[in-house]
Scaffold this active site. Structure first.
Site, short mmCIF file in Angstrom:
data_model
loop_
_atom_site.label_atom_id
_atom_site.label_comp_id
_atom_site.label_asym_id
_atom_site.label_seq_id
_atom_site.Cartn_x
_atom_site.Cartn_y
_atom_site.Cartn_z
N SER A 105 34.31 -40.77 -34.10
CA SER A 105 33.15 -41.12 -33.27
C SER A 105 31.95 -41.58 -34.08
CB SER A 105 32.75 -39.87 -32.47
OG SER A 105 31.46 -40.01 -31.95
N GLU A 159 29.17 -40.58 -33.51
CA GLU A 159 28.33 -39.38 -33.69
C GLU A 159 28.42 -38.86 -35.12
OE1 GLU A 159 26.15 -37.29 -31.60
OE2 GLU A 159 26.05 -39.33 -30.89
N TYR A 176 29.42 -30.97 -32.42
CA TYR A 176 30.44 -31.97 -32.07
C TYR A 176 30.63 -32.96 -33.22
CZ TYR A 176 32.41 -36.20 -29.96
OH TYR A 176 33.18 -37.31 -29.70
#
Ligand code: NDP
Ligand code: GDR
Length: 328
Positions: free
Chosen positions: A129, A131, A153
């Protein structure tokens, strides 16, 4: 029995459904891992992709993954399962680490053990990701950008990402990692900002609600269409060599731009008094700016996005107008 068999974890999620449709259209036998007792989303999977064969299992339970592997005997494994809502990950950091981080290790181990003497015979895709870039160290972000995650996460995804690379380098596995930037669709979960906005805007325009409560309106994201992004996942596993790829549109927009586009689609240009700032939706640490450089994917995979930001927002608002009219 076809010789192309895929096992997908996260089959009930947004990407699991699009990827199932894509692989079925290519003649794959598709298997999905489904967790829990009486999973409420099982019905959705059975309606949308009835051909998919479901296997019970959980990313935190290695023996269930080994059983799914034995029963499906896949040629390709797509690990899409995760606790995927960033905001939730601070309040549930341990569970997030277990599922989104350790779960990757479990799937890699199940693939390796099932593959036997030739670990590269089962191709593996990890859903990494944007992220992971968190407090971004390059603009735009690319495969070589230093990772600096900003949430439990993000940290869990970094673990899964490096573990995927490690299995590739240690065991010669065909393990690829797609560093996907935000991708959305009418199937997006309602907790994510695009769907939250498309749904609220549809309801406001139909007179079913007055306002929407939001967090940080200044964050910027590189939003694409999920249907395009699952195509990139598949292309990665068709390469001779496994590798890591950024998948993004190269365009960035703020949450304010998202509100502008969504409200604009229903003819509301002055939306300021429809939006209530609510501290509950602010995050302990924010990812301020994401914009991806997908030139490697374009060059090596021949992949490019086909749906732009305005078109994506319009698609989602139109879908929610239809849903909400049906409810009214
Ligand atoms: P969703 O949140 O829609 O789907 C997540 C899936 O993971 C669901 O099917 C869920 O199943 C499953 N899952 C959760 N916990 C477990 C568990 N313990 N064992 C097995 N399965 C579990 O995510 P998306 O489809 O949007 O994303 C797919 C993947 O891509 C995720 O890994 C996500 O982190 C990653 N990603 C997503 C991006 C995006 O913009 N959408 C961008 C980059 C990466 P259940 O229905 O049972 O809860
Ligand atoms: P993100 O997606 O955290 O980028 O992770 P999300 O849509 O939740 O947030 C995007 C940005 O919007 C801001 N924001 C709000 N977000 C939500 N959910 N609700 C609000 O009310 C709100 N107000 C402002 C957030 O602060 C954030 O900056 C998604 C997930 O799919 C991950 O699994 C995936 O890895 C990444 O995208 C890439």
């Amino acid at each position: 029995m076809t010789d192309r068999r895929a096992l997908i974890t996260g089959i009930t999620g947004q990407d699991g459904l699009y990827l199932s449709e894509l692989l079925l259209s290519k003649g794959y036998e598709v298997h999905g891992l489904i967790r829990g007792q009486n999973n409420p989303k099982e019905q959705l999977v059975r309606e949308v992709v009835p051909e998919v064969q479901l296997h019970t299992g959980d990313l935190t339970d290695l023996s269930s993954l080994l059983r799914a592997m034995r029963n499906a005997d896949p040629t390709e494994v797509y690990n899409l399962g995760a606790v995927s809502f960033v905001a939730y990950s601070w309040d549930n950091a341990f569970v997030t680490t277990d599922v989104t981080g350790n779960g990757v290790l479990n799937v890699l181990e199940a693939v390796r053990l099932h593959a036997g003497d030739d670990p590269s015979r089962i191709r593996f895709y990890q859903a990494s990701s944007s992220e992971m870039f968190g407090k971004v160290q390059d603009v735009p972000q690319k495969e070589t950008t230093l990772l600096w995650p900003r949430s439990p996460y993000g940290v869990s995804k970094v673990f899964g990402h490096y573990m995927t690379i490690n299995y590739r380098e240690s065991y010669g596995m065909h393990a690829s990692s797609g560093i996907l930037f935000n991708h959305e669709s009418p199937r997006r979960g309602p907790e994510f900002v695009t769907r939250k906005v498309s749904r609220a805007v549809a309801r406001i325009s139909l007179g079913l609600q007055d306002t929407i409560s939001m967090g940080n309106l200044d964050a910027r994201r590189d939003w694409g269409f999920a249907g395009d992004y699952v195509e990139a996942m598949w292309r990665m596993l068709q390469q001779d060599e496994a590798d890591d790829y950024v998948i993004a549109t190269g365009q960035t927009h703020s949450i304010r731009d998202l509100l502008d586009a969504a409200f604009g689609h229903v003819g509301i240009t002055d939306w300021q008094d429809r939006v209530v700032q609510d501290p509950r939706f602010m995050r302990p640490a924010e990812v301020d700016l994401l914009i991806g450089d997908a030139s490697k994917a374009k060059e090596k995979l021949g992949w490019e996005p086909t749906v732009g930001f305005e078109e994506l927002v319009a698609m989602m608002v139109e879908h929610d107008l239809e849903v909400e009219r049906g409810r009214a």
